[in-house]
Motif scaffolding. Sequence first.
Motif, PDB file in Angstrom:
ATOM      1  N   GLY A 103      53.084  13.297  12.902  1.00  0.00           N
ATOM      2  CA  GLY A 103      52.819  14.717  12.754  1.00  0.00           C
ATOM      3  C   GLY A 103      51.508  15.214  13.325  1.00  0.00           C
ATOM      4  O   GLY A 103      51.259  16.422  13.311  1.00  0.00           O
ATOM      5  N   THR A 127      51.770  19.703   9.654  1.00  0.00           N
ATOM      6  CA  THR A 127      52.154  18.850   8.525  1.00  0.00           C
ATOM      7  C   THR A 127      52.211  17.393   8.965  1.00  0.00           C
ATOM      8  O   THR A 127      52.874  17.056   9.949  1.00  0.00           O
ATOM      9  CB  THR A 127      53.523  19.263   7.957  1.00  0.00           C
ATOM     10  N   SER A 169      53.107  13.396   7.949  1.00  0.00           N
ATOM     11  CA  SER A 169      54.003  12.611   7.095  1.00  0.00           C
ATOM     12  C   SER A 169      53.560  11.158   7.098  1.00  0.00           C
ATOM     13  O   SER A 169      53.081  10.655   8.121  1.00  0.00           O
ATOM     14  CB  SER A 169      55.443  12.691   7.604  1.00  0.00           C
ATOM     15  N   TYR A 197      53.526  13.940   2.172  1.00  0.00           N
ATOM     16  CA  TYR A 197      53.306  14.938   3.210  1.00  0.00           C
ATOM     17  C   TYR A 197      51.976  15.633   2.960  1.00  0.00           C
ATOM     18  O   TYR A 197      51.616  15.896   1.806  1.00  0.00           O
ATOM     19  CB  TYR A 197      54.424  15.976   3.193  1.00  0.00           C
TER      20      TYR A 197
END
Length: 115
Positions: free
Chosen positions: A8, A19, A21, A79
């Motif tokens: 990400g 975002t 991950s 996340y």
Amino acid sequence: QVQLQESGGGLVQPGGSLTLSCAASRNIFTFYSMGWYRQTPGNQRELAALINKSGRIVYGDSVKGRFILSRDNAKSTVYLQMNSLKPEDTAVYYCHAVQDNDEYWGQGTRVTVSS
């Protein structure tokens, strides 16, 4: 042994969102904690955010109110939603996990905030 796979990172403009991950190789429900640290050249790694086994989330002072950490136990993934990004958020972000007496780090994903 636990493997942490991050994804990400990338380039984003100031004020934008990104975002990250982090997927773990085993069930994160048993982890003592899991989260994200970040590091810039010449500096120590600093906490961005982590979640402990009971679900309590701790944020670093510099990201409070802008970053949101969440956990999906079914996917063994955490996340980090990063909003209102600033140039000073530019860093390598590392996923981190603690299980029993062992700690694990991901390989890092670079986030660059620049126009």
